[in-house]
Design a protein around this motif. Structure first.
Motif, PDB file in Angstrom:
ATOM      1  N   LEU A 115      43.385 100.886  52.634  1.00  0.00           N
ATOM      2  CA  LEU A 115      44.068 101.607  53.706  1.00  0.00           C
ATOM      3  C   LEU A 115      45.012 100.615  54.366  1.00  0.00           C
ATOM      4  CD1 LEU A 115      41.121 103.561  55.364  1.00  0.00           C
ATOM      5  CD2 LEU A 115      42.473 104.144  53.364  1.00  0.00           C
ATOM      6  N   SER A 116      46.298 100.789  54.161  1.00  0.00           N
ATOM      7  CA  SER A 116      47.275  99.826  54.643  1.00  0.00           C
ATOM      8  C   SER A 116      47.778 100.206  56.029  1.00  0.00           C
ATOM      9  CB  SER A 116      48.460  99.751  53.668  1.00  0.00           C
ATOM     10  OG  SER A 116      49.433  98.851  54.136  1.00  0.00           O
ATOM     11  N   CYS A 117      47.503  99.335  56.994  1.00  0.00           N
ATOM     12  CA  CYS A 117      47.897  99.580  58.386  1.00  0.00           C
ATOM     13  C   CYS A 117      48.920  98.562  58.866  1.00  0.00           C
ATOM     14  CB  CYS A 117      46.668  99.517  59.295  1.00  0.00           C
ATOM     15  SG  CYS A 117      45.342 100.612  58.830  1.00  0.00           S
ATOM     16  N   VAL A 118      49.651  97.949  57.947  1.00  0.00           N
ATOM     17  CA  VAL A 118      50.582  96.891  58.321  1.00  0.00           C
ATOM     18  C   VAL A 118      51.998  97.445  58.417  1.00  0.00           C
ATOM     19  CG1 VAL A 118      49.225  94.991  57.410  1.00  0.00           C
ATOM     20  CG2 VAL A 118      50.732  96.212  55.883  1.00  0.00           C
ATOM     21  N   GLY A 119      52.535  97.439  59.607  1.00  0.00           N
ATOM     22  CA  GLY A 119      53.888  97.909  59.808  1.00  0.00           C
ATOM     23  C   GLY A 119      54.676  96.931  60.668  1.00  0.00           C
ATOM     24  N   PRO A 120      56.001  97.055  60.741  1.00  0.00           N
ATOM     25  CA  PRO A 120      56.787  98.045  60.013  1.00  0.00           C
ATOM     26  C   PRO A 120      56.658  97.868  58.497  1.00  0.00           C
ATOM     27  CG  PRO A 120      58.084  97.033  61.776  1.00  0.00           C
ATOM     28  CD  PRO A 120      56.839  96.230  61.621  1.00  0.00           C
ATOM     29  N   TYR A 121      56.537  98.983  57.809  1.00  0.00           N
ATOM     30  CA  TYR A 121      56.305  98.945  56.369  1.00  0.00           C
ATOM     31  C   TYR A 121      57.511  98.397  55.609  1.00  0.00           C
ATOM     32  CZ  TYR A 121      51.963 101.468  57.024  1.00  0.00           C
ATOM     33  OH  TYR A 121      50.686 101.811  57.401  1.00  0.00           O
ATOM     34  N   ARG A 122      58.686  98.508  56.168  1.00  0.00           N
ATOM     35  CA  ARG A 122      59.865  97.982  55.484  1.00  0.00           C
ATOM     36  C   ARG A 122      59.760  96.472  55.300  1.00  0.00           C
ATOM     37  NH1 ARG A 122      64.499  99.571  57.044  1.00  0.00           N
ATOM     38  NH2 ARG A 122      63.771 101.403  58.173  1.00  0.00           N
ATOM     39  N   PHE A 123      58.983  95.812  56.140  1.00  0.00           N
ATOM     40  CA  PHE A 123      58.817  94.366  56.038  1.00  0.00           C
ATOM     41  C   PHE A 123      57.503  93.961  55.373  1.00  0.00           C
ATOM     42  CE2 PHE A 123      61.458  94.684  60.039  1.00  0.00           C
ATOM     43  CZ  PHE A 123      62.647  94.348  59.417  1.00  0.00           C
ATOM     44  N   PHE A 124      56.443  94.723  55.619  1.00  0.00           N
ATOM     45  CA  PHE A 124      55.123  94.276  55.195  1.00  0.00           C
ATOM     46  C   PHE A 124      54.436  95.208  54.191  1.00  0.00           C
ATOM     47  CE2 PHE A 124      55.609  92.953  59.759  1.00  0.00           C
ATOM     48  CZ  PHE A 124      55.916  91.631  59.484  1.00  0.00           C
ATOM     49  N   GLY A 125      55.051  96.354  53.899  1.00  0.00           N
ATOM     50  CA  GLY A 125      54.370  97.338  53.069  1.00  0.00           C
ATOM     51  C   GLY A 125      54.416  97.079  51.573  1.00  0.00           C
ATOM     52  N   GLU A 126      55.551  96.603  51.068  1.00  0.00           N
ATOM     53  CA  GLU A 126      55.703  96.490  49.613  1.00  0.00           C
ATOM     54  C   GLU A 126      54.741  95.502  48.960  1.00  0.00           C
ATOM     55  OE1 GLU A 126      59.018  96.012  46.069  1.00  0.00           O
ATOM     56  OE2 GLU A 126      59.665  95.941  48.174  1.00  0.00           O
ATOM     57  N   PRO A 127      54.485  94.324  49.546  1.00  0.00           N
ATOM     58  CA  PRO A 127      53.531  93.422  48.891  1.00  0.00           C
ATOM     59  C   PRO A 127      52.157  94.054  48.679  1.00  0.00           C
ATOM     60  CG  PRO A 127      54.767  92.228  50.570  1.00  0.00           C
ATOM     61  CD  PRO A 127      55.114  93.683  50.733  1.00  0.00           C
ATOM     62  N   VAL A 128      51.751  94.922  49.600  1.00  0.00           N
ATOM     63  CA  VAL A 128      50.455  95.590  49.471  1.00  0.00           C
ATOM     64  C   VAL A 128      50.495  96.599  48.323  1.00  0.00           C
ATOM     65  CG1 VAL A 128      48.688  96.927  50.672  1.00  0.00           C
ATOM     66  CG2 VAL A 128      50.098  95.306  51.955  1.00  0.00           C
ATOM     67  N   VAL A 129      51.547  97.412  48.280  1.00  0.00           N
ATOM     68  CA  VAL A 129      51.692  98.385  47.201  1.00  0.00           C
ATOM     69  C   VAL A 129      51.747  97.677  45.855  1.00  0.00           C
ATOM     70  CG1 VAL A 129      53.234 100.113  46.178  1.00  0.00           C
ATOM     71  CG2 VAL A 129      52.819 100.117  48.645  1.00  0.00           C
ATOM     72  N   LYS A 130      52.538  96.634  45.761  1.00  0.00           N
ATOM     73  CA  LYS A 130      52.692  95.880  44.515  1.00  0.00           C
ATOM     74  C   LYS A 130      51.348  95.337  44.028  1.00  0.00           C
ATOM     75  CE  LYS A 130      55.485  92.102  42.541  1.00  0.00           C
ATOM     76  NZ  LYS A 130      54.426  91.214  42.037  1.00  0.00           N
ATOM     77  N   SER A 131      50.595  94.745  44.945  1.00  0.00           N
ATOM     78  CA  SER A 131      49.299  94.171  44.574  1.00  0.00           C
ATOM     79  C   SER A 131      48.302  95.257  44.175  1.00  0.00           C
ATOM     80  CB  SER A 131      48.738  93.343  45.731  1.00  0.00           C
ATOM     81  OG  SER A 131      47.579  92.650  45.340  1.00  0.00           O
ATOM     82  N   CYS A 132      48.330  96.381  44.869  1.00  0.00           N
ATOM     83  CA  CYS A 132      47.433  97.492  44.524  1.00  0.00           C
ATOM     84  C   CYS A 132      47.725  98.003  43.112  1.00  0.00           C
ATOM     85  CB  CYS A 132      47.571  98.622  45.540  1.00  0.00           C
ATOM     86  SG  CYS A 132      46.715  98.340  47.106  1.00  0.00           S
ATOM     87  N   VAL A 133      49.000  98.198  42.800  1.00  0.00           N
ATOM     88  CA  VAL A 133      49.366  98.696  41.473  1.00  0.00           C
ATOM     89  C   VAL A 133      48.957  97.698  40.401  1.00  0.00           C
ATOM     90  CG1 VAL A 133      51.307  99.292  39.984  1.00  0.00           C
ATOM     91  CG2 VAL A 133      51.257 100.128  42.333  1.00  0.00           C
ATOM     92  N   GLU A 134      49.229  96.427  40.626  1.00  0.00           N
ATOM     93  CA  GLU A 134      48.914  95.403  39.633  1.00  0.00           C
ATOM     94  C   GLU A 134      47.417  95.259  39.395  1.00  0.00           C
ATOM     95  OE1 GLU A 134      50.810  91.945  41.191  1.00  0.00           O
ATOM     96  OE2 GLU A 134      52.781  92.438  40.329  1.00  0.00           O
ATOM     97  N   ASN A 135      46.626  95.555  40.426  1.00  0.00           N
ATOM     98  CA  ASN A 135      45.186  95.333  40.323  1.00  0.00           C
ATOM     99  C   ASN A 135      44.372  96.617  40.230  1.00  0.00           C
ATOM    100  OD1 ASN A 135      44.807  92.247  40.711  1.00  0.00           O
ATOM    101  ND2 ASN A 135      46.266  92.807  42.320  1.00  0.00           N
ATOM    102  N   GLY A 136      45.052  97.753  39.993  1.00  0.00           N
ATOM    103  CA  GLY A 136      44.351  99.006  39.761  1.00  0.00           C
ATOM    104  C   GLY A 136      43.635  99.567  40.963  1.00  0.00           C
ATOM    105  N   THR A 137      44.206  99.363  42.145  1.00  0.00           N
ATOM    106  CA  THR A 137      43.590  99.814  43.396  1.00  0.00           C
ATOM    107  C   THR A 137      44.430 100.912  44.028  1.00  0.00           C
ATOM    108  OG1 THR A 137      42.761  97.580  43.774  1.00  0.00           O
ATOM    109  CG2 THR A 137      42.765  99.072  45.669  1.00  0.00           C
TER     110      THR A 137
END
Length: 469
Positions: A147-169
């Protein structure tokens, strides 16, 4: 809550509380009190939850990342409150962020607020930072859902999405920032689909009520619904209200980057959605709404953008007839209009320049007439807040041909509830996420779990209702 219109221009919403952005206290949750009456839908939800399971390599059902932020603290409380609704009544969860001391304090506060001292020993703490990819990977590998609560997402959101996709989460967030949401769709759709990973954005006040409200209204109409207008009003309680300045900052950055969003959308190469029946008439920039009995303006939140993306998916992937959508919000009387015009002119002028943006971010209360503050709303203010969405739809009744003549049927539905629901809005969808039958990819809450969210509306103090047809 981040405030954009369909063209990517952020603005100042008249909402008087942070109920829209501080999600995840979803009183839209399963309740032990209703377990005695189990419907077919309830059984499906239960089966979905059963599939939401951990493993030896992934010990946590949920990891709340950014738990020590303004939003995160309420997410922690609601997950703690509803942990018994997890698979077999035992949700295994953890909190994550950069600072262990702050995370410990958040867990301690939740333990005190909920009278659950055991939380301090039961809830694990993980250290992860968006600037440290290895730490994000270590976090994601231990979770079924982040559950990603880090905003603004334009600055902090993509690293979380990227890591989730790469690690199957799987990843769920509460972003209301179209530029972030659509860039994630463009950049990670194929990878997420290949790995069976669900990335679900806009699971907060932006834009659960609007998106689910449109779906609900369409489903209730007996015929072909072709257009819907929504009218939003929000009320503060006796303690007043304000919005946390994280929303203000997102509005500043979003307006400054509005050209980038337009450029981003061209990369999709979308064809215009087909117009079924009569084309919807757009209202003026400022008008008196008979529906609200007050002045109204176009809603500059992300709702139009999110609803349009959902309608595109339903049309192109499921061959369903798209619904045209217009969103408006009440602003009150004449005195509020003067404030809105003055604040809006200052905002749109200053946001064009670096020094102006710095001024806006440094003094949010001054430039917004107290509407935004660095401290955000108090608990009492959030508890006293409420909102109401009116949906007015038009279409063609059963047996009528949408290609001939004007719409001959109307429908009116209502979504309303206490503001506290959206201190949490819709991370409730995390529980049945792994039970959905769709393939992994980037989705919207209405596409993945419309039935689930509508059910939780009913048990959480928020109401969907058909008022006239």
């Amino acid at each position: 809550m981040t405030l954009f219109n369909e063209h990517g221009v952020e603005g100042v919403s008249p909402l008087a509380t942070e109920v829209s952005r501080s999600t995840v206290r979803c009183s839209l949750r399963f309740s032990q009190s209703v377990s005695s009456s189990v419907s077919p839908d309830d059984q499906q939800l239960g089966s979905a939850m059963a599939a939401f399971s951990t493993s030896s390599s992934r010990p946590y059902h949920i990891v709340i990342f950014g738990a020590s932020g303004f939003t995160g603290q309420f997410v922690v409380e609601e997950v703690a409150r509803t942990a018994s609704e997890g698979p077999k009544g035992n949700l295994k969860w953890a909190v994550a962020g950069r600072n262990r001391t702050k995370l410990e304090k958040v867990v301690e506060q939740a333990a005190g607020a909920l009278s659950k001292p055991e939380l301090k020993s039961e809830v694990d703490i993980l250290i992860a930072d968006v600037g440290d990819p290895d730490s994000l990977a270590a976090m994601c590998k231990q979770a079924v859902i982040v559950l990603s609560c880090v905003g603004p997402y334009r600055f902090f959101g993509e690293p979380v999405v990227k890591s989730c996709v790469e690690n199957g989460t799987h990843c769920i967030d509460i972003s209301g920032e179209p530029q972030f949401l659509e860039s994630m769709q463009l950049n990670y759709h194929d990878q997420a689909a290949e790995k069976g990973v669900y990335i679900v954005g806009s699971c907060g006040f932006d834009s659960i009520p609007a998106d689910i409200g449109v779906i609900y209204t369409r489903d209730q109409f007996k015929g072909t619904l072709t257009s819907i207008e929504s009218f939003l009003t929000a009320s503060a309680g006796p303690e007043g209200g304000c919005i946390h300045d994280g929303t203000w900052q997102s509005a500043i950055y979003g307006l400054a980057d509005s050209d980038k969003l337009r450029s981003l959308r061209k990369k999709f190469g979308h064809k215009p959605l087909p117009v079924v029946g009569t084309k919807i008439k757009r209202r003026g920039t400022l008008f008196y709404s008979n529906e609200l009995q007050q002045y109204a303006i176009p809603f500059m939140g992300s709702d139009p953008s999110v609803v349009k993306r959902t309608q595109r998916y339903l049309n192109e992937e499921l061959n369903e007839s798209p619904v045209q959508y217009g969103a408006y919000v009440g602003v009150g009387g004449i005195s509020n209009i003067f404030k809105l015009v003055f604040a809006g002119l200052m905002f749109f002028f200053l946001v064009k320049f670096s020094f102006g943006r710095n001024l806006l971010m440094k003094f949010p209360e001054f430039f917004s007439f107290g509407f935004f503050s660095k401290e955000g709303p108090t608990r009492k203010q959030m508890e006293g807040a409420s909102f109401r969405f009116i949906f007015l739809g038009e279409g063609y009744t059963e047996g009528s041909d949408p290609s001939e003549g004007k719409p001959n049927g109307k429908i009116r539905t209502l979504v309303k509830g206490p503001g506290t629901i959206f201190k949490s809005a819709s991370y409730c969808v995390a529980f049945p996420l792994c039970g959905t039958t769709r393939h992994g990819s980037l989705y919207f809450a209405s596409v993945c779990f419309s039935t689930v969210v509508q059910y939780r509306f009913k048990v959480g103090g928020l109401r969907l209702s058909l008022t006239n047809q």
